[in-house]
Design a protein around this motif. Structure first.
Motif, PDB file in Angstrom:
ATOM      1  N   SER A 204      -3.055  28.677 -26.534  1.00 40.93           N
ATOM      2  CA  SER A 204      -2.067  29.361 -27.375  1.00 40.93           C
ATOM      3  C   SER A 204      -1.947  30.837 -27.005  1.00 40.93           C
ATOM      4  O   SER A 204      -0.849  31.389 -26.957  1.00 40.93           O
ATOM      5  N   ALA A 205      -3.092  31.466 -26.698  1.00 40.27           N
ATOM      6  CA  ALA A 205      -3.062  32.887 -26.327  1.00 40.27           C
ATOM      7  C   ALA A 205      -2.412  33.092 -24.972  1.00 40.27           C
ATOM      8  O   ALA A 205      -1.716  34.090 -24.747  1.00 40.27           O
ATOM      9  N   GLN A 206      -2.637  32.171 -24.043  1.00 41.09           N
ATOM     10  CA  GLN A 206      -2.074  32.312 -22.699  1.00 41.09           C
ATOM     11  C   GLN A 206      -0.576  32.050 -22.661  1.00 41.09           C
ATOM     12  O   GLN A 206       0.159  32.704 -21.921  1.00 41.09           O
ATOM     13  N   THR A 207      -0.136  31.065 -23.436  1.00 35.54           N
ATOM     14  CA  THR A 207       1.275  30.669 -23.389  1.00 35.54           C
ATOM     15  C   THR A 207       2.099  31.210 -24.555  1.00 35.54           C
ATOM     16  O   THR A 207       3.312  30.977 -24.595  1.00 35.54           O
ATOM     17  N   ALA A 208       1.428  31.898 -25.511  1.00 36.34           N
ATOM     18  CA  ALA A 208       2.109  32.421 -26.713  1.00 36.34           C
ATOM     19  C   ALA A 208       2.797  31.292 -27.475  1.00 36.34           C
ATOM     20  O   ALA A 208       3.856  31.468 -28.075  1.00 36.34           O
ATOM     21  N   ASN A 209       2.168  30.117 -27.440  1.00 33.19           N
ATOM     22  CA  ASN A 209       2.704  28.952 -28.136  1.00 33.19           C
ATOM     23  C   ASN A 209       1.828  28.680 -29.362  1.00 33.19           C
ATOM     24  O   ASN A 209       0.691  28.196 -29.244  1.00 33.19           O
ATOM     25  N   PHE A 210       2.350  29.009 -30.534  1.00 35.34           N
ATOM     26  CA  PHE A 210       1.587  28.833 -31.758  1.00 35.34           C
ATOM     27  C   PHE A 210       1.993  27.564 -32.515  1.00 35.34           C
ATOM     28  O   PHE A 210       1.691  27.414 -33.700  1.00 35.34           O
ATOM     29  N   ASP A 211       2.655  26.649 -31.815  1.00 34.56           N
ATOM     30  CA  ASP A 211       2.980  25.351 -32.398  1.00 34.56           C
ATOM     31  C   ASP A 211       1.879  24.323 -32.145  1.00 34.56           C
ATOM     32  O   ASP A 211       1.963  23.192 -32.631  1.00 34.56           O
ATOM     33  N   LEU A 212       0.856  24.693 -31.352  1.00 34.95           N
ATOM     34  CA  LEU A 212      -0.215  23.759 -31.026  1.00 34.95           C
ATOM     35  C   LEU A 212      -1.070  23.480 -32.259  1.00 34.95           C
ATOM     36  O   LEU A 212      -1.260  24.349 -33.118  1.00 34.95           O
ATOM     37  N   GLN A 213      -1.623  22.259 -32.333  1.00 32.38           N
ATOM     38  CA  GLN A 213      -2.466  21.841 -33.446  1.00 32.38           C
ATOM     39  C   GLN A 213      -3.691  21.118 -32.886  1.00 32.38           C
ATOM     40  O   GLN A 213      -3.669  20.578 -31.777  1.00 32.38           O
ATOM     41  N   VAL A 214      -4.780  21.125 -33.668  1.00 31.90           N
ATOM     42  CA  VAL A 214      -5.981  20.377 -33.283  1.00 31.90           C
ATOM     43  C   VAL A 214      -6.033  19.102 -34.115  1.00 31.90           C
ATOM     44  O   VAL A 214      -5.537  19.054 -35.249  1.00 31.90           O
ATOM     45  N   SER A 215      -6.653  18.078 -33.541  1.00 27.00           N
ATOM     46  CA  SER A 215      -6.772  16.789 -34.247  1.00 27.00           C
ATOM     47  C   SER A 215      -7.945  16.844 -35.233  1.00 27.00           C
ATOM     48  O   SER A 215      -9.024  17.334 -34.903  1.00 27.00           O
ATOM     49  N   VAL A 216      -7.738  16.387 -36.429  1.00 32.48           N
ATOM     50  CA  VAL A 216      -8.761  16.368 -37.477  1.00 32.48           C
ATOM     51  C   VAL A 216      -9.199  14.918 -37.677  1.00 32.48           C
ATOM     52  O   VAL A 216      -8.403  14.060 -38.098  1.00 32.48           O
TER      53      VAL A 216
ATOM     54  N   SER B 226     -12.424  14.064 -39.248  1.00 35.26           N
ATOM     55  CA  SER B 226     -13.465  13.928 -40.271  1.00 35.26           C
ATOM     56  C   SER B 226     -13.130  14.828 -41.442  1.00 35.26           C
ATOM     57  O   SER B 226     -12.217  15.658 -41.377  1.00 35.26           O
ATOM     58  N   ARG B 227     -13.912  14.631 -42.521  1.00 36.77           N
ATOM     59  CA  ARG B 227     -13.704  15.430 -43.718  1.00 36.77           C
ATOM     60  C   ARG B 227     -14.888  16.364 -44.001  1.00 36.77           C
ATOM     61  O   ARG B 227     -14.976  16.931 -45.083  1.00 36.77           O
ATOM     62  N   ASP B 228     -15.791  16.485 -43.033  1.00 37.96           N
ATOM     63  CA  ASP B 228     -16.933  17.383 -43.217  1.00 37.96           C
ATOM     64  C   ASP B 228     -16.518  18.822 -42.928  1.00 37.96           C
ATOM     65  O   ASP B 228     -15.324  19.144 -42.896  1.00 37.96           O
ATOM     66  N   GLU B 229     -17.526  19.686 -42.729  1.00 45.70           N
ATOM     67  CA  GLU B 229     -17.223  21.096 -42.499  1.00 45.70           C
ATOM     68  C   GLU B 229     -16.339  21.315 -41.280  1.00 45.70           C
ATOM     69  O   GLU B 229     -15.438  22.160 -41.271  1.00 45.70           O
ATOM     70  N   VAL B 230     -16.596  20.545 -40.206  1.00 52.09           N
ATOM     71  CA  VAL B 230     -15.798  20.687 -38.985  1.00 52.09           C
ATOM     72  C   VAL B 230     -14.356  20.258 -39.241  1.00 52.09           C
ATOM     73  O   VAL B 230     -13.400  20.877 -38.760  1.00 52.09           O
ATOM     74  N   GLY B 231     -14.194  19.182 -40.021  1.00 53.53           N
ATOM     75  CA  GLY B 231     -12.835  18.762 -40.340  1.00 53.53           C
ATOM     76  C   GLY B 231     -12.088  19.799 -41.161  1.00 53.53           C
ATOM     77  O   GLY B 231     -10.904  20.066 -40.928  1.00 53.53           O
ATOM     78  N   VAL B 232     -12.797  20.401 -42.133  1.00 51.57           N
ATOM     79  CA  VAL B 232     -12.179  21.470 -42.926  1.00 51.57           C
ATOM     80  C   VAL B 232     -11.823  22.655 -42.032  1.00 51.57           C
ATOM     81  O   VAL B 232     -10.754  23.263 -42.179  1.00 51.57           O
ATOM     82  N   LEU B 233     -12.698  22.954 -41.061  1.00 53.34           N
ATOM     83  CA  LEU B 233     -12.406  24.043 -40.127  1.00 53.34           C
ATOM     84  C   LEU B 233     -11.146  23.749 -39.321  1.00 53.34           C
ATOM     85  O   LEU B 233     -10.298  24.626 -39.110  1.00 53.34           O
ATOM     86  N   GLY B 234     -10.997  22.491 -38.849  1.00 53.37           N
ATOM     87  CA  GLY B 234      -9.805  22.134 -38.095  1.00 53.37           C
ATOM     88  C   GLY B 234      -8.542  22.245 -38.929  1.00 53.37           C
ATOM     89  O   GLY B 234      -7.502  22.752 -38.460  1.00 53.37           O
TER      90      GLY B 234
END
Length: 590
Positions: A252-264, A266-274
């Motif tokens: 996102s920083a290299q291409t200035a594309n802020f439409d990217l998303q991460v796959s979630v 789980s529902r644990d702390e990592v999932g909440v972070l995503g």
């Protein structure tokens, strides 16, 4: 995950606290033994020092026994008082030594095993000192008490001095003085034993510190190993999602594309972070869009502010110039009118006087010698011929000054804020008068010719001062262009091609007037023509132009007078500015 980290943290804290508790216990014990050893060393040192001082003062007094003079008696009394004070000090040190817990019987059994031998040795030496010398010390102190009972030793009577001397001789022969060498030898041995105890305590203290560091390092290493083990177990559940978030962030920083998303997944702390990361990316995208809009608005506002500021500064300068010009013109006009008006009378008076002189010379051709000499000295014939010419030149000069003053007054209407019917030809001529010094010949060029092709124009409703400012800007730029064009030519080419400015005015459909200001300078390229009315744009060197002259002129013509200002130019042939103004402004009022 949190439980695993909690176990590692608990093990680390428990190990560190255990190490600190054990090492602090050993350290406190060693510090207590060290403090007691230092106290014992100080007590033994004080005891030895007080004994030696008693012996020294006693011997010093005995050296004065055979003195009989008054001064020697006074010294004897002073030394005797010092001796008694030292005996008291010795008595206090002896009592401290006897009451010391370290040397009390049975105390050695309570110390640590590693210090038991040293403590028992000290106790044995102390017991030997008390057993061998306590009686002699007691007797010695009682003998000194007898000396105290005589009263104030610093003011003894002659009868009391022999008694004191006898008591001192007895003290010198006492058992304690005879046993002094053995007493000092034993106290020295006791001091050596206590110093050895102090060294042993210091070693124990150092060993406690080493133990503390070892326990601390061991607990840290143990907790680190457990943490590594836990991290290895939890890496699959934590590092992979974090790695995905990192990759998305970098892309996102290299291409200035802020439409990217991460796959979630789980529902644990990592999932909440995503989930929070995806929300954050969306927020950044919206924020950037708002920032872009805000930056555009700020840029427009900044440009408007700079343009307004420059216009205000330019308007203030022109207003000040108008006031200055008006003031100067007024101050010059009064005396010039006075001179100009009286020159006509002076010419008449001069003609009358010259006629009378001519009549006198006709009737008296042979004047007296003195008159003839004076006439020749003042060159009377030359004066008769030159005086009319001089008066005519003066009248011509005052007429020229009056024309300049009139032009200045016309040009100085810069602060007029009302629309009035104005003769535009007067404004053009007044501006040319102001620029006359720039039109004259210079060292690098011939004079600039001004060609007037004025049509029949009615009075035009306008702001006279503002239009004069436009005329000044356009004519000044024309002179600058001609000067720059002359610099690029050879001296011969300059003499054969003089600069030329043409002014044309005409009426268009009885509703508009057109003013054309043309020069035969080097011209303006097409890429520059598209920007000449932009604020702060200039092709002149540093310090020669602000880039606001044409911008302000364009605003005055188009916004203040609802007219048009155009530029037509061909490189190598010249430039022409065309101004079109409506005859009346009331038709444009809201």
């Amino acid at each position: 995950m949190l439980a695993g980290y909690g176990v590692a943290f608990t093990v680390t804290i428990a190990g560190i606290m255990t190490g600190f508790a054990l090492s602090e216990q050993a350290e406190e014990k060693a510090l207590a033994i060290q403090a007691e050893a230092i106290e014992d060393v100080e007590n033994v040192a004080k005891l030895q020092d007080s004994v030696l001082r008693v012996v020294f003062h006693s011997q010093s007094i005995l050296n004065q026994l055979d003195a009989s003079e008054e001064a020697s008696v006074e010294q004897f009394q002073v030394k005797l008082a010092n001796f008694v004070e030292e005996v008291r000090t010795f008595q206090r040190s002896w009592e401290d030594f006897r009451e010391s817990d370290e040397f009390a019987e049975g105390e050695g059994e309570a110390e640590a095993d590693e210090l038991a031998g040293v403590t028992e040795n000290e106790a044995a030496i102390a017991a030997d000192i008390l057993q061998a010398h306590e009686a002699s010390v007691h007797d010695y102190l009682q003998q000194v008490d007898q000396l105290f009972r005589q009263g104030d030793l610093s003011v003894l009577t002659p009868e009391q001095i022999p008694i004191a001397q006898t008591t001192l001789m007895d003290l010198k022969q006492s058992d304690f003085i005879r046993e002094l060498d053995r007493f000092l030898e034993k106290t020295t041995a006791l001091a050596a034993a206590t110093e050895e105890e102090q060294l042993e305590a210091t070693a124990v203290l150092r060993q406690a510190s080493v133990t503390q560091r070892r326990l601390t390092v061991g607990s840290i290493v143990l907790s680190g190993m457990m943490g590594l083990l836990l991290m290895r177990m939890l890496s699959r559940a934590i590092l992979r999602p974090l790695r995905e978030i990192t990759q998305v962030t970098q892309k996102s920083a290299q291409t200035a594309n802020f439409d990217l998303q991460v796959s979630v997944k789980s529902r644990d702390e990592v999932g909440v972070l995503g989930q929070n990361f995806n929300v954050y990316m969306q927020f950044v995208r919206q924020l950037l869009a708002q920032q872009k809009t805000t930056n555009q608005e700020l840029q427009t506002a900044l440009e408007d502010l700079h343009r307004t500021q420059a216009q205000m500064v330019q308007g203030e300068k022109m207003s000040s110039l108008g006031q200055l010009v008006a003031g100067v013109a007024h101050e010059i006009n009064n005396p010039v009118n006075f001179i100009h008006g009286n020159l006509t009378h002076v010419q008449e008076y001069a003609q009358d006087l010259l006629g009378l002189l001519q009549m006198y010379r006709h009737h008296y051709p042979q004047p007296a010698a003195e008159i003839q000499a004076a006439a020749e000295a003042m060159e009377l014939d030359f004066i008769q011929d030159d005086l009319p010419k001089t008066l005519s030149s003066m009248k011509l000069g005052t007429s020229r000054i009056r024309e300049i003053v009139l032009s200045l007054r016309n040009f100085s209407r810069l602060d007029e804020s009302e629309i009035k019917p104005v003769n535009l030809h007067q404004g053009l001529d007044s501006t040319l008068v102001i620029l006359n010094h720039r039109l004259k010949a210079g060292a690098a060029r011939p004079p600039i010719q001004v060609i007037r092709e004025y049509g029949a124009l009615p009075l035009v409703e306008c702001y006279a001062g503002l239009l004069n400012q436009v005329f000044m800007n356009l004519l000044s730029n024309a002179v600058d262009a001609l000067d720059e064009g002359m610099k690029a030519r050879s001296l011969q080419a300059r003499q054969g091609n003089s600069g030329q400015i043409t002014l044309r005015t005409s009426l268009i459909k009885d509703e508009w007037v057109q003013i054309e200001i043309a020069d035969n300078g080097p011209g303006i390229s097409s890429d520059i023509q598209s920007r000449i009315f932009d604020p702060f744009f200039t092709t002149k060197g540093l310090g020669k132009g602000t880039g606001m002259g044409l911008s302000i002129s364009h605003q005055i013509v188009t916004e203040k007078h609802h007219g048009q200002l155009e530029c037509c130019s061909t490189v190598g042939q010249g430039t022409e500015f065309v101004i079109r103004l409506p005859l009346r402004q009331n038709s444009f009022d809201d």
